[in-house]
Write an enzyme that holds these catalytic residues in place. Structure first.
Site, mmCIF file in Angstrom:
data_model
loop_
_atom_site.group_PDB
_atom_site.id
_atom_site.type_symbol
_atom_site.label_atom_id
_atom_site.label_comp_id
_atom_site.label_asym_id
_atom_site.label_seq_id
_atom_site.Cartn_x
_atom_site.Cartn_y
_atom_site.Cartn_z
ATOM 1 N N ALA A 199 38.790 29.145 40.984
ATOM 2 C CA ALA A 199 38.938 30.133 39.642
ATOM 3 C C ALA A 199 38.963 31.537 39.901
ATOM 4 C CB ALA A 199 37.591 29.751 38.967
ATOM 5 N N GLU A 200 39.925 32.334 39.432
ATOM 6 C CA GLU A 200 39.951 33.841 39.333
ATOM 7 C C GLU A 200 39.552 34.209 38.017
ATOM 8 O OE1 GLU A 200 42.765 37.469 38.878
ATOM 9 O OE2 GLU A 200 43.685 35.938 40.197
ATOM 10 N N LEU A 201 38.545 34.894 37.885
ATOM 11 C CA LEU A 201 37.925 35.246 36.636
ATOM 12 C C LEU A 201 38.243 36.604 36.426
ATOM 13 C CD1 LEU A 201 34.432 33.396 36.789
ATOM 14 C CD2 LEU A 201 36.746 32.585 36.268
ATOM 15 N N ARG A 204 49.439 38.440 42.876
ATOM 16 C CA ARG A 204 49.600 37.760 44.222
ATOM 17 C C ARG A 204 51.096 37.781 44.586
ATOM 18 N NH1 ARG A 204 46.543 32.649 41.037
ATOM 19 N NH2 ARG A 204 45.028 33.664 40.438
#
Length: 548
Positions: free
Chosen positions: A241-243, A436
């Site tokens: 998870a990237e929050l 990214r």
């Protein structure tokens, strides 16, 4: 998105700059979500049997499909996101191609498994290796403001590792999600392996909690991500998870000020400040604070806000009006608490109905303001002057989020020292990546910014399960097998003492343990001869089974 009355619930995609309808997609309920997971899982069992080199060829063909469809993709993503076309080309399409080609070239080697050298003390004849086995079905939940390259990369990583995928795009990127599926369809991906489901929070919740989902890969807000993490914990599911982040930049006294201002302006304002790694805080040493603030403000004022279809536009609209509303609240609170706005703010653009905001540069944001701690959904950067580098480091580390940071300095070794002290997942020196775009590097943060990594070799391996496989020749049983006796216990002690760092322990092992070791060794050899004799008898012609 807006609903339409139909037999099947649908969402309508609109251009954020103009409000123009772009298309509709069907909304998936819990039943449709479960069916998508089930179908992907059925096809995945066959996909997992493919050789790694064969899966890699699908990645290469998908990269070519992105290149072939580039003109259409640029227009679609640009319209649906309100992004300048140059940003779509460089920030969405190129990273997608880079990721797919990197997976095609390096994925087989990364997932090939390894031989393991194990201790010969307890395992004298054992050969061992491990392989990487697919997890099953992976759920990918995409972000609102990076709707193509980010979810496509997560999908590709999961597919390369041998998994099936169910993609739920953000409602702000529904059509981009459909084009991700089309890219892989053009690559010849087996039908049904990649499923796309659309909807809002209820659809995402149903996907995360679906029984057949083995892993969830989520990119989005901290609030939504917290719910995903809770659901995965209840279901004992793997999660990456990237929050989001509250990325910071440190400008040292020896930095090249014009270049630092130019680079930070890009990192703060590209994608209208909505990227996961957008710079929102700058800590500048007082020796260069005045020229840096002047250069950054001048650059921010020069950026052209307008129609994203115009090639000259540099700042398009936010993806939704709710973002502008929240941004305005945060700005007003910061100003009420003493902050100064040097440029920018909400802006109307003639002929367009979108939620536009010109790049904002602030100073004097107090630590108690929400803007100092919460993620800001737009092109806003707060500049703080510090007396020492240590003060900048402490301020960066004081935030709850720790995705990334950048250090701007002419001294590489000083930059590395500062980087080691920053509690973030990524540190860029004299540059700042907001998304990214380097698939070779692990992307992710620490603390409140999430769990796990989205790119690099580690991302591939976290989409698979390590499986250990060993081989023993079967000539004899291990010396510690039954029966137990005092000689076996003394042998264990002697072997441990022989590995001691103290001379006295090793001498005691030779003096006191040798008889026990020889006794156990003789027993093991007798057992081995017995095993071989029985094996020869069993293999001889006419051998029959005798009762014990």
């Amino acid at each position: 998105m807006a609903g339409e009355h139909d037999d099947v619930p649908r969402m309508r995609a609109v251009a954020p700059a103009t409000g123009r309808p772009l298309g509709t997609v069907a909304v998936a309920g819990p039943r449709e979500v479960q069916a998508a997971v089930r179908e992907s899982g059925e096809v995945q069992r066959l996909w997992a049997q493919l050789r790694l080199a064969d899966r890699a060829r699908y990645m290469a063909r998908a990269a070519q499909a992105v290149i072939d469809e580039a003109p259409e993709l640029v227009e679609l993503v640009g319209a649906e996101q309100g992004r300048p076309r140059a940003e779509v080309e460089i920030g969405e399409l190129l990273p997608a191609v880079e990721t797919l080609q990197w997976l095609a070239e390096n994925g087989p080697q990364i997932l090939a498994g390894e031989r393991a050298g194990i201790s010969r003390v307890l395992h004298p004849l054992t050969r061992a290796r491990w392989t990487y086995e697919p997890l099953g079905v992976v759920a990918v939940l995409g972000p609102a403001a990076e709707p193509f390259a980010t979810p496509l990369g997560d999908v590709a990583v999961a597919l390369m590792a041998g998994n099936g995928v169910v993609l739920k795009p953000s409602p702000h990127g529904a059509l981009a999600g459909e084009r991700i599926a089309r890219v892989f369809a053009r690559a010849g991906l087996p039908e049904g392996l990649l499923q796309v489901v659309h909807g809002h929070a209820a659809t995402g919740g149903a996907l995360v909690e679906a029984p057949g989902v083995a892993q969830v890969r989520f990119t989005g807000s901290a609030v939504a991500g917290g719910k995903v993490l809770e659901a995965c914990a209840r279901g004992v599911k793997r999660v990456v998870a990237e929050l989001g982040g509250k990325d910071a930049a440190i400008v040292c006294a020896d930095a090249q000020v014009p270049r630092a201002a130019q680079g930070i302006a890009w990192a703060a304002f590209t994608n209208a400040g909505q990227s996961g790694g957008s710079v929102e805080r700058v800590y500048v040493l007082q020796e260069v604070a005045e020229p840096f603030l002047a250069a950054l403000t001048e650059r921010a004022r020069s950026l052209r806000v307008g129609d994203p279809a115009d090639p000259a536009t540099e700042i398009g609209p936010l993806v939704g009006g709710e973002r502008l509303h929240r941004l305005t609240e945060l700005l007003e609170e910061a100003v009420a608490l003493g902050a100064t706005i040097h440029c920018g703010g909400p802006r109307e653009v003639a002929g367009l109905s979108g939620a536009f905001c010109a790049p904002v540069v602030l100073t004097g944001v107090p630590p108690g303001a929400r803007m100092a701690r919460e993620e800001v959904p737009g092109p806003v950067v707060a500049v703080t002057v510090v007396a020492r580098e240590e003060d900048a480091i402490a301020a960066v580390n004081d935030a709850d989020l720790g995705l990334g940071a950048s250090v701007w300095t002419a001294d590489r070794y000083k930059g590395q020292r500062i980087a080691r002290e920053l509690r973030v997942g990524m540190v860029w020196m004299n540059h700042h990546l907001v998304a990214r775009s380097a698939p070779q590097l692990p992307w992710g943060g620490v603390r409140g910014s999430g769990i796990g990594r989205a790119r690099g070799a580690i991302a591939l391996r976290t989409c698979a399960e390590p499986k250990v496989i060993t081989w023993d020749p079967g000539a004899a049983g291990a010396f510690w097998w039954f029966p137990y006796d005092a000689a076996l216990a003394r042998t264990g002690r002697a072997v441990a003492q022989l590995r001691s760092a103290r001379d006295a322990d090793r001498e005691a092992a030779w003096r006191e343990g040798v008889p026990s070791v020889l006794s156990v060794a003789a027993r093991t050899l007798r057992s081995a001869r017995g095993h071989r004799r029985r094996a020869r008898l069993a293999a001889s012609p006419g051998a029959s089974r005798r009762p014990d």
